[in-house]
Design an enzyme around this catalytic site. Sequence first.
Site, mmCIF file in Angstrom:
data_model
loop_
_atom_site.group_PDB
_atom_site.id
_atom_site.type_symbol
_atom_site.label_atom_id
_atom_site.label_comp_id
_atom_site.label_asym_id
_atom_site.label_seq_id
_atom_site.Cartn_x
_atom_site.Cartn_y
_atom_site.Cartn_z
ATOM 1 N N GLY A 15 2.257 1.570 -15.771
ATOM 2 C CA GLY A 15 1.784 1.331 -17.073
ATOM 3 C C GLY A 15 2.149 2.370 -18.326
ATOM 4 O O GLY A 15 2.513 2.129 -19.314
ATOM 5 N N ARG A 34 -9.362 2.998 -18.569
ATOM 6 C CA ARG A 34 -10.793 2.908 -18.237
ATOM 7 C C ARG A 34 -11.238 4.337 -17.993
ATOM 8 O O ARG A 34 -12.370 4.695 -18.384
ATOM 9 C CB ARG A 34 -11.102 2.264 -16.869
ATOM 10 N N VAL A 76 -3.339 -3.230 -14.567
ATOM 11 C CA VAL A 76 -4.315 -2.784 -13.642
ATOM 12 C C VAL A 76 -3.924 -3.309 -12.380
ATOM 13 O O VAL A 76 -3.189 -4.438 -11.967
ATOM 14 C CB VAL A 76 -5.496 -3.363 -14.168
ATOM 15 N N ALA A 78 -3.736 -5.445 -9.086
ATOM 16 C CA ALA A 78 -3.890 -6.738 -8.798
ATOM 17 C C ALA A 78 -5.373 -7.184 -8.023
ATOM 18 O O ALA A 78 -5.920 -6.407 -7.520
ATOM 19 C CB ALA A 78 -2.890 -7.521 -7.743
ATOM 20 N N SER A 130 9.857 -5.717 -12.434
ATOM 21 C CA SER A 130 10.486 -5.092 -11.083
ATOM 22 C C SER A 130 11.491 -3.793 -11.356
ATOM 23 O O SER A 130 12.139 -4.060 -12.604
ATOM 24 C CB SER A 130 11.297 -5.881 -10.259
ATOM 25 N N GLY A 132 10.371 -0.636 -10.373
ATOM 26 C CA GLY A 132 9.657 0.651 -9.978
ATOM 27 C C GLY A 132 9.340 1.677 -11.264
ATOM 28 O O GLY A 132 9.481 1.007 -12.405
ATOM 29 N N LYS A 184 9.178 -13.076 -8.614
ATOM 30 C CA LYS A 184 8.678 -11.504 -8.341
ATOM 31 C C LYS A 184 8.385 -11.418 -7.044
ATOM 32 O O LYS A 184 8.890 -10.434 -6.380
ATOM 33 C CB LYS A 184 7.619 -10.903 -9.315
ATOM 34 N N HIS A 187 11.248 -11.979 -4.935
ATOM 35 C CA HIS A 187 12.186 -10.644 -5.060
ATOM 36 C C HIS A 187 11.621 -9.656 -4.119
ATOM 37 O O HIS A 187 12.658 -8.962 -3.359
ATOM 38 C CB HIS A 187 11.821 -10.205 -6.590
ATOM 39 N N ASN A 188 10.419 -9.467 -4.060
ATOM 40 C CA ASN A 188 10.015 -8.344 -3.149
ATOM 41 C C ASN A 188 9.982 -8.651 -1.717
ATOM 42 O O ASN A 188 10.308 -7.894 -0.943
ATOM 43 C CB ASN A 188 8.535 -8.261 -3.572
ATOM 44 N N GLU A 191 13.662 -7.798 -1.060
ATOM 45 C CA GLU A 191 13.677 -6.507 -1.043
ATOM 46 C C GLU A 191 13.297 -5.757 0.438
ATOM 47 O O GLU A 191 13.885 -5.015 0.924
ATOM 48 C CB GLU A 191 12.510 -5.839 -2.180
ATOM 49 N N LYS A 262 2.681 -3.263 0.081
ATOM 50 C CA LYS A 262 1.499 -3.498 -0.749
ATOM 51 C C LYS A 262 1.119 -4.966 -0.501
ATOM 52 O O LYS A 262 0.257 -5.577 -1.289
ATOM 53 C CB LYS A 262 1.876 -3.125 -2.312
ATOM 54 N N ARG A 289 7.489 -3.526 9.640
ATOM 55 C CA ARG A 289 6.760 -2.689 8.845
ATOM 56 C C ARG A 289 5.255 -2.856 9.565
ATOM 57 O O ARG A 289 4.865 -1.774 9.597
ATOM 58 C CB ARG A 289 6.272 -3.242 7.499
#
Length: 473
Positions: A15, A34, A76, A78, A130, A132, A184, A187-188, A191, A262, A289
């Site tokens: 952000g 916040r 924020v 997910a 996307s 980073g 997206k 995409h990940n 990735e 994630k 992973r």
Amino acid sequence: MDLSEIGLIGLGTMGAALSLNIAEKGFRISVFNRTVSRVDGFLAEAGPLAERITPTRSLEDFVASLAEPRAIILMVPAGEAVDAQIAALRPLLGPDDLIIDAGNANFHDTNRRAAEAVAQGVPFLGIGVSGGEEGARHGPSIMGGGDRANWDRVSHILEAISAKYEGEPCATWMGEGGAGHFVKTVHNGIEYADMQLIAETYGVLRDGMGLSAAECGEVFGRWNDGPLRSYLVEISARVSAATDPETGSPMLDVILDRAGQKGTGRWTVIESQQVGAPVPVIEAAVAARNLSAALETRRAGQELFGAAPQSLPDGTLSLDDLEAAMIAGKIMCYAQGFDLLARTGAQHGWALPMPEIAEVWREGCIIRSDMLNDMAAALRGEPERNLIFADYFADLVARNHVALRKVVSTGALHGLPMPALSAALSYFDMIRTERSTANMLQAQRDFFGAHGFERIDAAGKHHGPWASGQDRP
């Protein structure tokens, strides 16, 4: 006070970087977090860009600082945090004020939020971002989803802050509802697979050929000057060459081999199962992973069974073999991802712009690669066709699949784990086999469940002789 053209809530890593990018492109932006102290810290670090940033310390002040109709980006975490932030904002907003969820959302959540917004008569967008932290700061790839009119309201900002490929913005509208977040997600997933293919190849270089981290870096550097030229191969060269400032050892040699995630790769695999679109290379990467995280289990396994030999006799594999195997594996991986996009898009009624997806990924995102330009060209000609059948990629596969088989078989004989490369090879062998072994599966299903089967010589549903019990034990 000058009113801001756009606002952003959530000054975490992404952000904060995105806010600076927006300000740098000449747009006045209001920010809120916040934890209010983060607002002051962010402003202090903004330097000259602080002149275009309006800090706020309450949601009410934040909303009041925005020009109407308002546009607000949420960055924020997910899940529930997004729903809670929307619930807190809506009572303060007018009916034309637009909320844009730019976090790493599950596209099913985005579909739900979009439907709720329609029911309430208020605008909403869900956009995938996307690249980073570096991409967010200097130009990400942006995948928009929601009502096209809402995208058009803010597209001048999103295109301005996006990465550029030969002057073209890497930002476009993908479709209604959660289409942008779904693109997206895939995409990940790609990735995950691309990274795993590189990691497995690194394992052959390190454990099979005995190369040092620095020597591995030199190999990746050379490959990045050829067909594999991409951001991930480039950074693989850089991390391989890096030295740990604390110990003086190669950085790779002091990093624990337990990979984090994630969840977006897992979402890709789950969706592939829902629509029946095989993505075995991505599945293998996610599983790898998960297994990497089971460090104690792997230690126990080595203690019980002993380590595999791994070291390769001189001349067993060449660097050219490894490069060719990676080329073939990469094509399989991307082909599976685009096939999933097409099938899921059709199921949700999204006319996903397949060539534009490849083009949006050419800069700014993690999987940016020279191959994507050729993929865009192939998809423009036949957007529904599997990429490995396109002339350009069919030729590449034909020239490189023998090396993929050689690498995978060598790995199997010497205990070098290659789940993603192996999955790529199996996918290739299955997709070019006209007469598969699924006839045995159908016979088994009919035997124990009377599910029936098709015959090669007659139409309709049939059962085997075991249906009468004559062939049952």
